[in-house]
Enzyme design. Structure first.
Site, PDB file in Angstrom:
ATOM      1  N   HIS A 263       0.821  -1.209   0.000  1.00 42.95           N
ATOM      2  CA  HIS A 263       0.000   0.000   0.000  1.00 42.95           C
ATOM      3  C   HIS A 263       0.859   1.266   0.000  1.00 42.95           C
ATOM      4  CE1 HIS A 263      -3.529  -2.461   1.930  1.00 42.95           C
ATOM      5  NE2 HIS A 263      -3.200  -2.871   0.717  1.00 42.95           N
TER       6      HIS A 263
HETATM    7  C1  LIG Z   1       0.437  -7.103  -4.938  1.00 42.51           C
HETATM    8  C2  LIG Z   1      -0.514  -6.013  -4.520  1.00 42.51           C
HETATM    9  C3  LIG Z   1      -1.655  -6.330  -3.778  1.00 42.51           C
HETATM   10  C4  LIG Z   1      -2.535  -5.325  -3.370  1.00 42.51           C
HETATM   11  N1  LIG Z   1      -3.709  -5.670  -2.772  1.00 42.51           N
HETATM   12  C5  LIG Z   1      -4.657  -4.711  -2.577  1.00 42.51           C
HETATM   13  C6  LIG Z   1      -5.975  -5.052  -2.156  1.00 42.51           C
HETATM   14  O1  LIG Z   1      -6.345  -6.222  -2.006  1.00 42.51           O
HETATM   15  N2  LIG Z   1      -6.858  -4.036  -1.943  1.00 42.51           N
HETATM   16  C7  LIG Z   1      -6.522  -2.729  -2.120  1.00 42.51           C
HETATM   17  O2  LIG Z   1      -7.351  -1.853  -1.878  1.00 42.51           O
HETATM   18  N3  LIG Z   1      -5.285  -2.387  -2.530  1.00 42.51           N
HETATM   19  C8  LIG Z   1      -4.364  -3.335  -2.799  1.00 42.51           C
HETATM   20  N4  LIG Z   1      -3.141  -2.990  -3.283  1.00 42.51           N
HETATM   21  C9  LIG Z   1      -2.834  -1.549  -3.466  1.00 42.51           C
HETATM   22  C10 LIG Z   1      -3.559  -0.944  -4.651  1.00 42.51           C
HETATM   23  O3  LIG Z   1      -3.678  -1.884  -5.699  1.00 42.51           O
HETATM   24  C11 LIG Z   1      -2.782   0.296  -5.135  1.00 42.51           C
HETATM   25  O4  LIG Z   1      -2.577   1.168  -4.050  1.00 42.51           O
HETATM   26  C12 LIG Z   1      -3.531   1.051  -6.220  1.00 42.51           C
HETATM   27  O5  LIG Z   1      -3.942   0.164  -7.228  1.00 42.51           O
HETATM   28  C13 LIG Z   1      -2.649   2.152  -6.803  1.00 42.51           C
HETATM   29  O6  LIG Z   1      -3.340   2.801  -7.824  1.00 42.51           O
HETATM   30  P1  LIG Z   1      -2.657   3.959  -8.703  1.00 42.51           P
HETATM   31  O7  LIG Z   1      -3.689   4.418  -9.664  1.00 42.51           O
HETATM   32  O8  LIG Z   1      -2.050   4.954  -7.788  1.00 42.51           O
HETATM   33  O9  LIG Z   1      -1.447   3.240  -9.448  1.00 42.51           O
HETATM   34  P2  LIG Z   1      -1.475   1.981 -10.442  1.00 42.51           P
HETATM   35  O10 LIG Z   1      -2.759   1.264 -10.385  1.00 42.51           O
HETATM   36  O11 LIG Z   1      -0.259   1.204 -10.162  1.00 42.51           O
HETATM   37  O12 LIG Z   1      -1.403   2.644 -11.884  1.00 42.51           O
HETATM   38  C14 LIG Z   1      -0.281   3.233 -12.444  1.00 42.51           C
HETATM   39  C15 LIG Z   1      -0.281   2.907 -13.931  1.00 42.51           C
HETATM   40  O13 LIG Z   1       0.622   3.776 -14.614  1.00 42.51           O
HETATM   41  C16 LIG Z   1       1.393   3.028 -15.529  1.00 42.51           C
HETATM   42  N5  LIG Z   1       2.640   3.761 -15.727  1.00 42.51           N
HETATM   43  C17 LIG Z   1       3.604   4.019 -14.814  1.00 42.51           C
HETATM   44  N6  LIG Z   1       4.596   4.741 -15.363  1.00 42.51           N
HETATM   45  C18 LIG Z   1       4.235   4.976 -16.648  1.00 42.51           C
HETATM   46  C19 LIG Z   1       4.859   5.679 -17.727  1.00 42.51           C
HETATM   47  N7  LIG Z   1       6.035   6.299 -17.573  1.00 42.51           N
HETATM   48  N8  LIG Z   1       4.216   5.707 -18.909  1.00 42.51           N
HETATM   49  C20 LIG Z   1       3.024   5.079 -19.086  1.00 42.51           C
HETATM   50  N9  LIG Z   1       2.401   4.403 -18.092  1.00 42.51           N
HETATM   51  C21 LIG Z   1       3.009   4.358 -16.891  1.00 42.51           C
HETATM   52  C22 LIG Z   1       1.547   1.659 -14.866  1.00 42.51           C
HETATM   53  O14 LIG Z   1       1.857   0.670 -15.796  1.00 42.51           O
HETATM   54  C23 LIG Z   1       0.175   1.480 -14.223  1.00 42.51           C
HETATM   55  O15 LIG Z   1      -0.751   0.882 -15.093  1.00 42.51           O
HETATM   56  C24 LIG Z   1      -2.244  -3.968  -3.686  1.00 42.51           C
HETATM   57  C25 LIG Z   1      -1.119  -3.653  -4.439  1.00 42.51           C
HETATM   58  C26 LIG Z   1      -0.253  -4.648  -4.876  1.00 42.51           C
HETATM   59  C27 LIG Z   1       0.942  -4.264  -5.701  1.00 42.51           C
END
Ligand SMILES: Cc1cc2nc3c(=O)[nH]c(=O)nc-3n(C[C@H](O)[C@H](O)[C@H](O)COP(=O)(O)OP(=O)(O)OC[C@H]3O[C@@H](n4cnc5c(N)ncnc54)[C@H](O)[C@@H]3O)c2cc1C
Ligand SMILES: *[C@@H]1O[C@H](CO)[C@@H](O)[C@H](O)[C@H]1NC(C)=O
Ligand SMILES: *[C@@H]1O[C@H](CO)[C@@H](O)[C@H](O)[C@H]1NC(C)=O
Ligand SMILES: *[C@@H]1O[C@H](CO)[C@@H](O)[C@H](O)[C@H]1NC(C)=O
Ligand SMILES: *[C@@H]1O[C@H](CO)[C@@H](O)[C@H](O)[C@H]1NC(C)=O
Length: 525
Positions: A445
């Protein structure tokens, strides 16, 4: 009926039954090169997809995602393969990308349309009322945004046998009251929502793209954004520069935002968004100088206040008998929300599994920092979280281990597993402390790096430059709810609606100006 017609009708039915028509997707950067859009959303992740869907209701949107499509990938979609994507992580192409923080702790980030919602545990739980109040968000719009997400990708899980054993274990260990199935963040034991449906199929945030106006969304897959481009005076963002994600070529392409009001919005996650800001010259002058990056805005907060919740995972079944893999379905929330406990069954390799009960410290005091390790956007930046550095976090960890032991030794759990000969009970501060030091790990997280009030303002606009926002987990000072995904999905919707309303107000003001031309003589009565 001839087979093709039959198949056509079936597929139409499937699409209709999910209410989905997906946007146009391409992996060819040449198709996008030189084009303009109202909004460019960088990163088709958890927040990015819900934001893009919302903006598409009125505007054209380009989503640029470094990974490929989640559709048809069993590692993403099937619950019975939960956890395998982490085992299959590699450096440049797998859906889960691994990284090791400078603390030496192994961690993961999503690299596929859907982002980390395509590799995570899928546990869905809203933020507390306190969190919403502290964020200064509009309570009703927050509710509406959560509901929008939930009506599309959230399901009530059917408890597996092990999950129901664990939830009795939580109650035995004193995590009261019992709240049944609840999406709210309240003290006690509860069953949370899940993005896995009852057939065991995962619904990632990518599904949300089908619920805006998909014909106004273009998705560019397998393309990595290198940096934001600014106008000559470096006063506003005008587009982005990107390249193919595979290492075959370093050729770069540009896409632009519409001149009048277009914006670039970073949704690349807690590692990706600060990294892109730094590569765009927004960060501390001193750090940028180390990589010869010209300064756009000297903004010290970029990459700071990085945080990850220290977690401890107690293995309760080491020699497991080939159990079905299980994402978490139940959670125990300690008094004052101090700890969150969950359990899952994960694969250790193709044939064996492990069952563990894990807990995280909800509000760690220790903060870390993200820095570039190279100017290659395809490489992980370097990050240190400083787990348990603060004395308070260490104290909390000792208490957390005691809670975990209570659950692991509860009658329900031990009877079910038949594990009478438990390992020695840990006790005494010194023993617990060294246990914490040796076993601290991540709950995945991690957040921060573009925190509200430091890097972005209350409207999620980046300080010191126009037409650039960050909307994702990097903006959080604290991780919301038991697990952050619900609030990240909500945030994309919420900020999308805010932007649509902002544009509406601007338009009304403009219309008014046009209706009452300045300097023209007022009609005489
Ligand atoms: C293994 C794991 C288990 C988890 N389990 C849970 C759970 O059960 N419940 C829960 O609530 N949370 C869980 N989490 C946490 C939650 O999934 C994350 O906090 C949340 O998804 C983050 O969302 P975000 O939009 O900030 O980033 P992300 O969803 O990671 O999105 C970022 C996106 O940007 C893309 N990206 C990055 N850099 C670039 C670039 N330079 N150019 C183009 N694209 C790029 C990436 O490929 C990705 O698709 C878990 C996380 C992990 C890793
Ligand atoms: C996109 O990337 C994914 C993951 O690396 C890969 O499987 C897929 O073949 C790529 N697609 C194209 C068209 O390059
Ligand atoms: C940008 O710089 C040019 C020349 O330095 C100046 O004429 C112009 O007014 C500036 N534009 C803005 C928006 O500041
Ligand atoms: C576990 O189950 C799978 C499929 O159900 C089977 O292929 C595999 O051989 C089993 N492994 C063991 C160790 O029993
Ligand atoms: C940083 O880069 C160096 C060499 O370029 C590499 O050896 C190291 O593994 C990288 N560190 C991280 C965290 O990626």
């Amino acid at each position: 009926m001839s087979p093709p017609v039959f198949i056509f009708i079936i597929s139409m039915f499937i699409n209709l039954s999910h209410g989905m028509q997906m946007p146009y997707m391409t992996s060819d950067p040449k198709e996008i090169s030189g084009k303009s859009f109202d909004y460019i959303v960088v990163g088709g992740g958890t927040a990015g997809c819900s934001l893009a869907a919302t903006l598409s209701e009125k505007f054209s949107v380009l989503v640029i995602e470094r990974g490929g499509s989640p559709y048809g990938d069993p590692l993403v979609e099937q619950r019975n393969l939960f956890g395998y994507s982490l085992l299959k992580a590699d450096e440049y192409s797998s859906v889960a990308q691994s990284f090791t923080s400078r603390d030496g702790i192994e961690n993961y980030r999503g690299r596929v349309l859907g982002g980390s919602s395509a590799i995570n545990g899928g546990f869905y739980s809203r933020a507390s009322e306190e969190f919403v109040k502290k964020a200064g968000w509009d309570k009703d719009l927050v509710q509406d945004s959560y509901k929008w997400v939930e009506s599309k990708v959230v399901f009530m899980p059917e408890l597996t046998q092990w999950q129901s054993v664990v939830h009795f274990g939580f109650l035995e260990a004193g995590f009261y009251p019992y709240n049944g199935y609840s999406l709210e963040h309240t003290q006690g034991t509860k069953i949370g929502g899940s993005i896995y449906d009852t057939c065991g199929k995962r619904h990632t945030s990518a599904d949300l793209l089908g619920f805006g106006k998909p014909n106004r969304i273009t998705v560019l897959l397998n393309a990595t954004v290198r940096n934001v481009i600014f106008d000559g005076n470096k006063t506003r963002a005008v587009g982005v520069r990107f390249m193919k994600s595979d290492e075959s070529s370093s050729k770069s392409y540009k896409a632009h935002v519409e001149k009048h009001r277009g914006e670039v919005i970073l949704t690349a996650g807690a590692l990706g968004s600060p990294q892109i800001l730094l590569l765009s010259g927004i960060g501390s002058k001193k750090h940028l100088k180390d990589f010869d990056i010209p300064v756009t805005v000297n903004l010290r907060g970029v990459g700071r206040r990085m945080s990850d919740n220290p977690a401890i995972s107690l293995l309760v079944d080491r020699f497991s008998q080939n159990r079905t893999l299980e994402p978490p379905q139940v959670a125990a929330i300690a008094e004052d929300y101090k700890f969150i406990l969950e359990s899952e069954v994960l694969p250790t390799d193709i044939t064996t599994t492990r069952i563990s009960i894990a807990a995280k410290i909800a509000f760690p005091k220790s903060k870390g920092r993200l820095r570039l390790n190279s100017t290659n956007p395809r490489e992980n930046p370097s990050v240190r979280f400083n787990y348990l550095e603060s004395e308070e976090d260490m104290e909390a960890c000792l208490e957390m281990v005691l809670h975990l032991q209570h659950v692991a030794r509860s009658e329900t759990v031990t009877l079910f597993l038949g594990t009478q000969s438990q390992e020695k009970l840990l006790g005494g501060d010194e023993e617990l402390k060294s246990f914490c030091k040796e076993n601290v790990r991540t709950y995945y997280h991690y957040h921060g790096g573009c925190v509200v009030g430091s890097v972005v303002d209350e409207d999620y606009k980046v300080s010191g430059v126009k037409r650039l926002r960050v909307v994702d987990g990097s903006t959080f000072e604290e991780s919301p709810g038991t697990n952050p995904m619900a609030t990240v999905l909500m945030l994309g919707r919420y900020q999308g609606i805010k932007i649509l309303r902002e544009r509406e107000t601007e338009k009304e003001e403009e219309d008014e100006r046009l209706l009452t031309p300045q300097g023209s003589p007022q009609p005489q009565p």
